[in-house]
Design a protein around this motif. Structure first.
Motif, PDB file in Angstrom:
ATOM      1  N   ASP A  40      -7.213  -9.964  -1.984  1.00 29.20           N
ATOM      2  CA  ASP A  40      -7.672 -10.990  -2.921  1.00 29.20           C
ATOM      3  C   ASP A  40      -8.991 -11.598  -2.462  1.00 29.20           C
ATOM      4  O   ASP A  40      -9.201 -11.839  -1.258  1.00 29.20           O
ATOM      5  N   VAL A  41      -9.845 -11.838  -3.424  1.00 34.22           N
ATOM      6  CA  VAL A  41     -11.111 -12.545  -3.176  1.00 34.22           C
ATOM      7  C   VAL A  41     -11.119 -13.759  -4.115  1.00 34.22           C
ATOM      8  O   VAL A  41     -11.622 -13.683  -5.248  1.00 34.22           O
ATOM      9  N   PRO A  42     -10.514 -14.892  -3.651  1.00 36.48           N
ATOM     10  CA  PRO A  42     -10.334 -16.056  -4.541  1.00 36.48           C
ATOM     11  C   PRO A  42     -11.635 -16.579  -5.122  1.00 36.48           C
ATOM     12  O   PRO A  42     -11.684 -16.948  -6.306  1.00 36.48           O
ATOM     13  N   GLU A  44     -14.254 -15.083  -5.951  1.00 34.99           N
ATOM     14  CA  GLU A  44     -14.769 -14.239  -7.029  1.00 34.99           C
ATOM     15  C   GLU A  44     -13.709 -13.983  -8.098  1.00 34.99           C
ATOM     16  O   GLU A  44     -13.956 -13.269  -9.070  1.00 34.99           O
ATOM     17  N   ARG A  45     -12.503 -14.531  -7.880  1.00 32.74           N
ATOM     18  CA  ARG A  45     -11.390 -14.415  -8.842  1.00 32.74           C
ATOM     19  C   ARG A  45     -11.092 -12.949  -9.172  1.00 32.74           C
ATOM     20  O   ARG A  45     -10.974 -12.561 -10.331  1.00 32.74           O
ATOM     21  N   LEU A  46     -10.973 -12.137  -8.105  1.00 32.65           N
ATOM     22  CA  LEU A  46     -10.633 -10.727  -8.313  1.00 32.65           C
ATOM     23  C   LEU A  46      -9.849 -10.209  -7.114  1.00 32.65           C
ATOM     24  O   LEU A  46      -9.765 -10.857  -6.069  1.00 32.65           O
ATOM     25  N   ALA A  47      -9.265  -9.052  -7.281  1.00 31.95           N
ATOM     26  CA  ALA A  47      -8.534  -8.369  -6.206  1.00 31.95           C
ATOM     27  C   ALA A  47      -8.856  -6.886  -6.293  1.00 31.95           C
ATOM     28  O   ALA A  47      -9.076  -6.348  -7.383  1.00 31.95           O
ATOM     29  N   TYR A  48      -8.876  -6.216  -5.145  1.00 35.34           N
ATOM     30  CA  TYR A  48      -9.188  -4.790  -5.130  1.00 35.34           C
ATOM     31  C   TYR A  48      -8.278  -4.079  -4.132  1.00 35.34           C
ATOM     32  O   TYR A  48      -7.696  -4.702  -3.245  1.00 35.34           O
ATOM     33  N   LEU A  49      -8.153  -2.775  -4.323  1.00 38.61           N
ATOM     34  CA  LEU A  49      -7.318  -1.979  -3.428  1.00 38.61           C
ATOM     35  C   LEU A  49      -7.884  -1.990  -2.021  1.00 38.61           C
ATOM     36  O   LEU A  49      -9.082  -1.783  -1.820  1.00 38.61           O
ATOM     37  N   ASN A  50      -7.006  -2.216  -1.050  1.00 41.24           N
ATOM     38  CA  ASN A  50      -7.410  -2.152   0.358  1.00 41.24           C
ATOM     39  C   ASN A  50      -7.431  -0.678   0.770  1.00 41.24           C
ATOM     40  O   ASN A  50      -6.383  -0.055   0.946  1.00 41.24           O
ATOM     41  N   THR A  51      -8.609  -0.109   0.905  1.00 45.20           N
ATOM     42  CA  THR A  51      -8.727   1.334   1.145  1.00 45.20           C
ATOM     43  C   THR A  51      -8.157   1.767   2.493  1.00 45.20           C
ATOM     44  O   THR A  51      -7.867   2.950   2.683  1.00 45.20           O
ATOM     45  N   SER A  52      -7.977   0.837   3.427  1.00 40.19           N
ATOM     46  CA  SER A  52      -7.401   1.224   4.722  1.00 40.19           C
ATOM     47  C   SER A  52      -5.965   1.714   4.559  1.00 40.19           C
ATOM     48  O   SER A  52      -5.465   2.490   5.381  1.00 40.19           O
ATOM     49  N   TYR A  53      -5.303   1.266   3.471  1.00 44.40           N
ATOM     50  CA  TYR A  53      -3.929   1.701   3.219  1.00 44.40           C
ATOM     51  C   TYR A  53      -3.878   3.022   2.434  1.00 44.40           C
ATOM     52  O   TYR A  53      -2.806   3.547   2.184  1.00 44.40           O
ATOM     53  N   LEU A  54      -5.019   3.527   2.027  1.00 49.78           N
ATOM     54  CA  LEU A  54      -5.069   4.812   1.345  1.00 49.78           C
ATOM     55  C   LEU A  54      -5.292   5.951   2.330  1.00 49.78           C
ATOM     56  O   LEU A  54      -5.359   7.115   1.950  1.00 49.78           O
ATOM     57  N   GLY A  55      -5.424   5.614   3.612  1.00 49.21           N
ATOM     58  CA  GLY A  55      -5.626   6.621   4.640  1.00 49.21           C
ATOM     59  C   GLY A  55      -4.397   6.796   5.505  1.00 49.21           C
ATOM     60  O   GLY A  55      -3.278   6.991   5.006  1.00 49.21           O
ATOM     61  N   ALA A  56      -4.587   6.677   6.825  1.00 49.56           N
ATOM     62  CA  ALA A  56      -3.510   6.957   7.769  1.00 49.56           C
ATOM     63  C   ALA A  56      -2.289   6.060   7.566  1.00 49.56           C
ATOM     64  O   ALA A  56      -1.143   6.501   7.698  1.00 49.56           O
ATOM     65  N   LYS A  57      -2.514   4.789   7.239  1.00 49.55           N
ATOM     66  CA  LYS A  57      -1.395   3.852   7.096  1.00 49.55           C
ATOM     67  C   LYS A  57      -0.483   4.207   5.920  1.00 49.55           C
ATOM     68  O   LYS A  57       0.679   3.804   5.904  1.00 49.55           O
TER      69      LYS A  57
END
Length: 357
Positions: A40-42, A44-57
């Motif tokens: 979350d980026v309060p 800027e009132r938006l949220a985006y996918l955390n790309t670190s969780y799209l890899g090894a995690k």
């Protein structure tokens, strides 16, 4: 993300719903993205996918999501809980509507799972699996004794005719994929490789194939006295250079051959332990752990793994493998020579009897 789609796509064929493979893969991918944490980026009132969780995690999450998606899809298809279209409707449209009901059910299921985990201290399913399963497994397999035990189990299974690598690698695969991502980041940053025990070191244990039989086939090619093994070596030596040793295991045979059991179990443990020791002391550089390079010959494999020094050690490991296998192979070769001499004498005697007759 690739795993979340491809496991479900290929698994559909295994579980007899091949006609829904594409839909199953896409639903699995969507479900995986649903469970992936958002940042979350309060301001800027938006949220985006955390790309670190799209890899090894996210490796284990992708596996679990894919398998669960397949089973739910299979249940709906087998029970005919789908929207049926009248005849004359294009096949592509029919398949889309057939997947609609299970797609809604699966997305709702993972939506509930996401909501339940948000109420816990872990907050997300990915953090839960990574904390309780993936991290402990990575810590265990990062130790040399545990790694050697897995290699030993693999080779024991091979000795009894069971594909040991396919038994052990499913345990190591998701963990080593995680290591590869971390190692790649370290190399890109010019840092030391943090996880030396990886696919590269497993390939070293399988130099020439499981049991590090490259020394056995090299001995056979260069030092055979018997006609049997001289002829056989012309087949197994070239294939052994590229990591294929099924002809040796099932053709020699090495399977259930008690005379070769000791070197078959001992050689991989020796060359891996020595290699790990040299890496620990900084004498050679650890391999990155690239998947799929095991079919490359010694030296070339090490270079592809990003380490010339590791490739040079593979040449030394080949010589070490030859030294361990040599006395055991010579015993077999001498036995074969004696059998051939006896067979030749019998043929001469039969020829002499035939001439007299």
């Amino acid at each position: 993300m690739y795993m979340a789609f491809s496991i479900a796509y290929c698994g559909s064929d295994i579980f007899k719903i091949k006609e829904h493979a594409l839909g199953t893969g896409l639903i699995s991918l969507v479900s995986f993205l649903m469970l992936s944490p958002l940042t979350d980026v309060p301001e800027e009132r938006l949220a985006y996918l955390n790309t670190s969780y799209l890899g090894a995690k996210g490796v284990f999450v992708a596996i679990f999501v894919s398998l669960l998606t397949i089973q739910v899809m299979r249940f709906f298809v087998k029970k005919n809980f789908t929207i049926r279209m009248p005849q004359g409707v294009p096949e592509m449209v029919t398949k889309s509507f057939t997947s609609l009901v299970p797609a809604v059910a699966i997305v709702l299921l993972f939506g509930v799972i996401k909501l339940l985990f948000s109420l816990t201290s872990f907050e997300t399913a990915t953090d839960f699996i990574y904390t309780l399963l993936q991290q402990p497994l990575q810590s265990l397999t990062a130790t040399l004794p545990a790694f050697l035990i897995l290699i030993l189990i693999s080779n024991l299974l091979w000795f009894f005719g069971i594909h040991g690598s396919m038994t052990v690698l499913p345990i190591l695969m998701p963990i080593f994929l995680g290591y590869l991502a971390v190692n790649t980041e370290a190399v890109s940053a010019g840092e030391v490789i943090p996880h030396a025990i990886n696919f590269g070191l497993y390939d070293l244990a399988c130099l020439g194939g499981s049991g590090a039989t490259i020394g056995l086939v090299a001995n056979m090619f260069f030092f055979s006295k018997s006609k049997r093994y001289r002829a056989f070596s012309k087949i197994v030596f070239p294939s052994g250079l590229f990591g294929v040793n099924e002809p040796v295991i099932f053709g020699m045979p090495l399977m259930l051959n008690v005379m070769l059991l000791i070197p078959f179990l001992l050689t991989p443990l020796v060359i891996v332990s020595l290699g790990y020791l040299l890496i620990s002391f900084g004498i050679i550089t650890a391999p990155m752990g690239i998947l799929g390079a095991g079919s490359l010959p010694p030296l070339v494999h090490g270079i592809v793994q990003g380490s010339l020094s590791f490739g040079i050690y593979e040449i030394a490991a080949t010589l070490l493998s030859m030294g361990i296998y040599f006395p055991f192979f010579k015993a077999l070769d001498n036995q074969a020579v004696q059998e051939e001499v006896v067979a030749s004498e019998l043929e001469q005697e039969e020829a002499a009897v035939n001439e007299i007759s």
